[in-house]
Motif scaffolding. Structure first.
Motif, PDB file in Angstrom:
ATOM      1  N   GLU A  39      -4.162   2.087   5.822  1.00  0.00           N
ATOM      2  CA  GLU A  39      -4.411   2.514   4.550  1.00  0.00           C
ATOM      3  C   GLU A  39      -3.494   1.938   3.730  1.00  0.00           C
ATOM      4  N   THR A  40      -4.203   1.480   2.686  1.00  0.00           N
ATOM      5  CA  THR A  40      -3.439   0.566   1.692  1.00  0.00           C
ATOM      6  C   THR A  40      -3.183   1.467   0.453  1.00  0.00           C
ATOM      7  N   ILE A  41      -2.027   1.567  -0.066  1.00  0.00           N
ATOM      8  CA  ILE A  41      -1.831   2.188  -1.416  1.00  0.00           C
ATOM      9  C   ILE A  41      -1.367   1.189  -2.193  1.00  0.00           C
ATOM     10  N   HIS A  99      -1.062  -2.808 -11.412  1.00  0.00           N
ATOM     11  CA  HIS A  99       0.072  -2.039 -11.443  1.00  0.00           C
ATOM     12  C   HIS A  99       0.912  -2.347 -10.083  1.00  0.00           C
ATOM     13  N   VAL A 100       2.376  -2.220 -10.511  1.00  0.00           N
ATOM     14  CA  VAL A 100       3.191  -2.483  -9.284  1.00  0.00           C
ATOM     15  C   VAL A 100       4.144  -1.240  -9.497  1.00  0.00           C
ATOM     16  N   LEU A 101       4.818  -1.105  -8.253  1.00  0.00           N
ATOM     17  CA  LEU A 101       5.927   0.006  -8.083  1.00  0.00           C
ATOM     18  C   LEU A 101       7.342  -1.002  -8.261  1.00  0.00           C
ATOM     19  N   TYR A 102       8.186  -0.189  -8.956  1.00  0.00           N
ATOM     20  CA  TYR A 102       9.590  -0.982  -8.815  1.00  0.00           C
ATOM     21  C   TYR A 102      10.934   0.369  -8.708  1.00  0.00           C
ATOM     22  N   THR A 103      12.061  -0.339  -8.088  1.00  0.00           N
ATOM     23  CA  THR A 103      13.135   0.735  -8.135  1.00  0.00           C
ATOM     24  C   THR A 103      13.690   0.804  -9.433  1.00  0.00           C
ATOM     25  N   HIS A 131       3.333   0.238   8.133  1.00  0.00           N
ATOM     26  CA  HIS A 131       2.967  -1.087   8.519  1.00  0.00           C
ATOM     27  C   HIS A 131       3.756  -2.590   7.785  1.00  0.00           C
ATOM     28  N   SER A 132       3.343  -2.039   6.615  1.00  0.00           N
ATOM     29  CA  SER A 132       3.903  -3.410   5.761  1.00  0.00           C
ATOM     30  C   SER A 132       3.849  -3.033   4.294  1.00  0.00           C
ATOM     31  N   VAL A 133       4.481  -4.210   3.403  1.00  0.00           N
ATOM     32  CA  VAL A 133       4.548  -3.747   2.098  1.00  0.00           C
ATOM     33  C   VAL A 133       4.781  -5.157   1.206  1.00  0.00           C
ATOM     34  N   LEU A 178       1.388  -1.078  -0.329  1.00  0.00           N
ATOM     35  CA  LEU A 178       2.117  -0.351   0.821  1.00  0.00           C
ATOM     36  C   LEU A 178       0.834   0.039   1.756  1.00  0.00           C
ATOM     37  N   VAL A 179       1.357  -0.321   3.206  1.00  0.00           N
ATOM     38  CA  VAL A 179      -0.043  -0.132   3.906  1.00  0.00           C
ATOM     39  C   VAL A 179       0.895   0.789   5.226  1.00  0.00           C
TER      40      VAL A 179
END
Length: 216
Positions: A74-76, A124-128, A145-147, A212-213
């Motif tokens: 599943e990819t977010i 869009h991206v996510l950031y800290t 799984h991965s990101v 994010l997977v």
């Protein structure tokens, strides 16, 4: 037993096989037509479909239970968090709890190459947030799984990120990876069961995430 990573083509034809001594650190370039890397031996079984970007599998260890090679992924991608330019990712999005993570349009921050180059799908991206340590978690275990990971700014080129994965109170994986603002890194630990993943950087630069997977 030796670990044997094998880059393969889509038809399953093995292009190359390399034997690795236990505990060996390895890094190698793949043939242009390679689209899969398989690692087996010594209690390990990992298979990663390659992206156009460099990949880091983290520490390969039989103690890190791996995701089944045929598991549904599943990819977010964070594009459904908001239609606006910036929003703190809400608790419960994609069934996870989130801490110190914001969703942002890739071109919202002027002169930031990392937010643009770290975007691999959608807008869009996510950031800290403020470069502070960040987390995503769920009480029910899920597969990590991965990101895709990037540095946000050219000034932070070469920043080192620490990714720690927990199952309950047990730390099951801790990897350091080097980030770039020019291209994302495909970090793929392929962990079968975690409940919390913590992301931080050594010098508190912002880290960019996309695609994010997980497995559920």
């Amino acid at each position: 037993m030796d670990q044997r990573p094998s880059p393969c083509r889509g038809d399953g034809h093995v292009l190359e096989t390399r034997a690795l001594a236990p505990g060996a650190v390895f890094s190698f370039d793949l043939a242009e037509e390679a689209d899969t890397v398989s690692v087996s031996g010594g209690g390990l079984e990992r298979r990663l479909t390659l992206s156009p970007y460099s990949a880091d599998l983290g520490l390969l260890s039989p103690q890190r239970a791996g995701i089944d090679t045929d598991a549904a992924l599943e990819t977010i991608d964070f594009d459904d968090v908001t239609s606006r330019s910036l929003r703190k990712i809400p608790a419960g999005h994609a069934g996870l709890a989130w801490r110190n993570l914001n969703a942002m349009a890739r071109d919202f921050t002027k002169d930031s190459q990392g937010y643009v180059n770290g975007n691999v799908s959608g807008d869009h991206v996510l950031y800290t947030s403020s470069g502070l340590p960040a987390e995503f978690s769920c009480e029910r275990p899920f597969g990590f799984h991965s990101v895709m990971l990037s540095a946000a700014w050219l000034a932070s080129e070469g920043e080192v990120a620490l990714i720690e994965s927990w199952l309950g109170e047990q730390l099951i994986a801790s990897d350091e990876v080097t980030l770039s603002a020019l291209t994302p890194l495909h970090y793929a630990p392929m962990l079968k069961a975690v409940t919390r993943v913590r992301l931080s950087t050594k010098h508190y630069w912002q880290m960019v995430l996309d695609d994010l997977v997980l497995t559920r």
